[in-house]
Design a protein around this motif. Sequence first.
Motif, PDB file in Angstrom:
ATOM      1  N   TYR A   1      86.023  32.686  52.678  1.00 49.52           N
ATOM      2  CA  TYR A   1      85.393  33.522  52.644  1.00 49.52           C
ATOM      3  C   TYR A   1      84.273  33.289  51.906  1.00 49.52           C
ATOM      4  N   SER A   2      83.186  33.078  52.235  1.00 47.42           N
ATOM      5  CA  SER A   2      81.462  33.211  51.187  1.00 47.42           C
ATOM      6  C   SER A   2      80.738  34.758  50.370  1.00 47.42           C
ATOM      7  N   CYS A   3      82.019  35.438  50.717  1.00 50.17           N
ATOM      8  CA  CYS A   3      81.812  36.997  49.688  1.00 50.17           C
ATOM      9  C   CYS A   3      80.117  37.638  50.043  1.00 50.17           C
ATOM     10  N   ASN A   4      79.694  37.292  51.618  1.00 51.77           N
ATOM     11  CA  ASN A   4      78.550  38.032  52.529  1.00 51.77           C
ATOM     12  C   ASN A   4      78.775  39.767  51.793  1.00 51.77           C
ATOM     13  N   TRP A   5      79.966  40.336  52.112  1.00 50.52           N
ATOM     14  CA  TRP A   5      79.344  41.263  52.255  1.00 50.52           C
ATOM     15  C   TRP A   5      79.357  42.029  50.752  1.00 50.52           C
ATOM     16  N   MET A   6      78.991  41.072  50.016  1.00 53.61           N
ATOM     17  CA  MET A   6      79.051  42.121  48.739  1.00 53.61           C
ATOM     18  C   MET A   6      77.658  42.505  48.278  1.00 53.61           C
ATOM     19  N   ASP A   7      77.295  43.770  48.251  1.00 52.33           N
ATOM     20  CA  ASP A   7      76.339  44.441  47.839  1.00 52.33           C
ATOM     21  C   ASP A   7      75.096  44.379  46.997  1.00 52.33           C
ATOM     22  N   GLY A   8      75.554  43.430  45.353  1.00 50.57           N
ATOM     23  CA  GLY A   8      75.378  43.782  44.338  1.00 50.57           C
ATOM     24  C   GLY A   8      75.295  44.586  43.883  1.00 50.57           C
ATOM     25  N   THR A   9      75.916  45.998  44.488  1.00 57.72           N
ATOM     26  CA  THR A   9      76.133  47.712  42.678  1.00 57.72           C
ATOM     27  C   THR A   9      77.173  47.269  42.284  1.00 57.72           C
ATOM     28  N   ALA A  10      78.989  45.852  42.813  1.00 61.56           N
ATOM     29  CA  ALA A  10      79.264  45.770  41.379  1.00 61.56           C
ATOM     30  C   ALA A  10      79.362  45.358  40.540  1.00 61.56           C
ATOM     31  N   ASP A  11      79.705  45.675  39.601  1.00 67.41           N
ATOM     32  CA  ASP A  11      79.629  45.073  37.649  1.00 67.41           C
ATOM     33  C   ASP A  11      80.134  43.751  37.566  1.00 67.41           C
ATOM     34  N   LEU A  12      79.187  42.841  37.135  1.00 70.12           N
ATOM     35  CA  LEU A  12      80.640  41.909  37.003  1.00 70.12           C
ATOM     36  C   LEU A  12      81.018  42.190  34.822  1.00 70.12           C
ATOM     37  N   LYS A  13      81.986  41.848  35.483  1.00 69.72           N
ATOM     38  CA  LYS A  13      83.091  41.448  33.918  1.00 69.72           C
ATOM     39  C   LYS A  13      82.225  41.169  32.803  1.00 69.72           C
ATOM     40  N   SER A  14      82.856  41.390  31.624  1.00 68.79           N
ATOM     41  CA  SER A  14      82.048  41.091  30.227  1.00 68.79           C
ATOM     42  C   SER A  14      81.853  39.288  29.636  1.00 68.79           C
ATOM     43  N   THR A  15      83.358  39.197  30.348  1.00 64.98           N
ATOM     44  CA  THR A  15      83.709  37.843  30.519  1.00 64.98           C
ATOM     45  C   THR A  15      82.561  36.672  30.961  1.00 64.98           C
ATOM     46  N   GLN A  16      81.710  37.585  31.963  1.00 64.42           N
ATOM     47  CA  GLN A  16      80.733  36.879  32.640  1.00 64.42           C
ATOM     48  C   GLN A  16      78.981  37.095  33.211  1.00 64.42           C
ATOM     49  N   GLY A  17      78.204  36.353  33.603  1.00 59.31           N
ATOM     50  CA  GLY A  17      77.134  36.736  33.871  1.00 59.31           C
ATOM     51  C   GLY A  17      75.850  36.302  32.688  1.00 59.31           C
ATOM     52  N   THR A  18      74.696  36.703  33.215  1.00 55.20           N
ATOM     53  CA  THR A  18      73.850  36.327  31.660  1.00 55.20           C
ATOM     54  C   THR A  18      73.493  37.689  31.839  1.00 55.20           C
ATOM     55  N   LYS A  19      72.377  37.834  30.266  1.00 57.16           N
ATOM     56  CA  LYS A  19      71.980  38.504  30.265  1.00 57.16           C
ATOM     57  C   LYS A  19      71.025  39.835  31.412  1.00 57.16           C
ATOM     58  N   THR A  20      70.787  38.754  32.319  1.00 58.59           N
ATOM     59  CA  THR A  20      69.340  39.364  33.177  1.00 58.59           C
ATOM     60  C   THR A  20      70.176  39.268  34.686  1.00 58.59           C
ATOM     61  N   ASN A  21      71.924  38.702  34.414  1.00 63.40           N
ATOM     62  CA  ASN A  21      72.114  38.203  36.207  1.00 63.40           C
ATOM     63  C   ASN A  21      73.802  39.321  35.258  1.00 63.40           C
ATOM     64  N   ARG A  22      73.898  40.684  36.004  1.00 64.52           N
ATOM     65  CA  ARG A  22      75.316  41.405  35.651  1.00 64.52           C
ATOM     66  C   ARG A  22      75.437  42.208  37.625  1.00 64.52           C
ATOM     67  N   LYS A  23      75.161  41.771  37.820  1.00 64.48           N
ATOM     68  CA  LYS A  23      75.786  41.935  38.522  1.00 64.48           C
ATOM     69  C   LYS A  23      76.461  41.068  40.200  1.00 64.48           C
ATOM     70  N   VAL A  24      77.954  41.317  41.199  1.00 58.25           N
ATOM     71  CA  VAL A  24      78.308  40.745  42.030  1.00 58.25           C
ATOM     72  C   VAL A  24      77.482  40.827  43.621  1.00 58.25           C
ATOM     73  N   VAL A  25      76.300  40.032  42.812  1.00 59.86           N
ATOM     74  CA  VAL A  25      75.752  39.645  44.736  1.00 59.86           C
ATOM     75  C   VAL A  25      75.958  39.272  45.619  1.00 59.86           C
ATOM     76  N   ARG A  26      75.475  39.231  47.224  1.00 58.82           N
ATOM     77  CA  ARG A  26      75.752  38.681  48.463  1.00 58.82           C
ATOM     78  C   ARG A  26      76.331  37.241  47.472  1.00 58.82           C
ATOM     79  N   SER A  27      76.354  36.770  48.780  1.00 56.78           N
ATOM     80  CA  SER A  27      77.331  35.350  48.813  1.00 56.78           C
ATOM     81  C   SER A  27      77.319  34.812  47.547  1.00 56.78           C
ATOM     82  N   SER A  28      76.886  35.044  46.256  1.00 60.88           N
ATOM     83  CA  SER A  28      77.943  34.003  44.924  1.00 60.88           C
ATOM     84  C   SER A  28      79.226  34.691  44.270  1.00 60.88           C
ATOM     85  N   CYS A  29      80.780  34.499  45.238  1.00 57.99           N
ATOM     86  CA  CYS A  29      81.360  33.824  44.648  1.00 57.99           C
ATOM     87  C   CYS A  29      82.328  33.727  46.132  1.00 57.99           C
ATOM     88  N   VAL A  30      83.496  33.015  46.336  1.00 60.90           N
ATOM     89  CA  VAL A  30      84.764  32.486  47.386  1.00 60.90           C
ATOM     90  C   VAL A  30      85.609  32.592  47.306  1.00 60.90           C
TER      91      VAL A  30
END
Length: 381
Positions: A311-340
């Motif tokens: 499942y390639s995370c199509n239904w992630m809508d960009g509202t969920a926050d990433l953990k502090s261990t992940q992401g960059t200063k500009t990328n802080r959300k779980v967006v569509r098709s960003s995980c598997v």
Amino acid sequence: MRCSVITLQVLAAATSVVAKAPSPGEDGKYTISSPGIKAQFIPYGATLTNLFVKDKNGEDVDVVLGYDDIEYYPEDPGHPVYNSIPGRYVNRIGKGKYTIDGTTYTTQLNDGTNTLHSGSNNWSYRVWSVTDATDDSITFAIQDASNSSQGMLGLVHGQVTYSVKGSTWSIKMEATSPEARTPLMLTHHTYFNLDAYKNPDTDKIWNHTLYLPYSKRYLVADDGALPTGVIGTADENSINDFASSPGLLLGHARSDPRFAGNCGGGGACEGYNGYFLIDDAPKDAVVVSLASAYSGIKADLRTDQLGVVIYSCNWMDGTADLKSTQGTKTNRKVVRSSCVAIEAQDYVDGINHPEWGRVDEQIVGPGQTYSWESSWTFGKL
């Protein structure tokens, strides 16, 4: 599912909290570790919250999704089943019905006209008991009362043991149904991004490679991701081909016009949400390899199951926050098709497809033990 005709009284007893229950850390998480891995868990859903492995530079990378605040797991209205164990019967039950010994049972319709993961009170919503913990392993147990998920009759005792050794994370599950014959099929619903969302060039998963060397065949599904009964074979370089070459990108077919609706949803589900059969794999063979050139991390799956859901995370809508261990200063959300999510399991909705020969393997009763075993080994490209 491996089913043996033995009574597992020990499993039933293990669902009670031991006299001196292990204690979590100050953050509420239970931590196990080895020289190559650190894994953290909470009792809610027997959930893996963090999984740190080494990248190509020897740095620790948290490669699974989740939340910093462990109190948010039961509160999240989306409930994506982050790295937990849904049950007692995972994935879809077609039209919310199944039949055992001539009696038809009705389950909760929580996914359109189908049941998903046994409904909205499945095991990923439950608080499990911690029955044992050491520096490198932890065991959780659950008692699932009859009809606590609609239409799932008979008491079920379940347990999972997570352990780490070297660079390998292992998962072993067992369950019994001492009172009645009931559907039983489990999985670990693990969500990966091997870059930990730190790749500055993309916030999508399509740069990862996926190799399923024994999975040319897949279950053809309808618009609601429910198998139709047809078993398809992927042509080389087609959308569902991950068997012909170890270097295929997850997004290798994005230019194909059919990719945008490949997993249904009225044409709104891009990528993957389907079951790939594992055919003729030697014992202990690597059946899935997920890798990223950016982090240099490679994850190899071994399992005793007959297939995997991708499942390639199509239904992630960009509202969920990433953990502090992940992401960059500009990328802080779980967006569509960003995980598997990669979920080893038996045939989806196999209880409703006798032509596949899986009905007797997916229904367990008194005197039988359901078992499930998988491991992930992490290395470098």
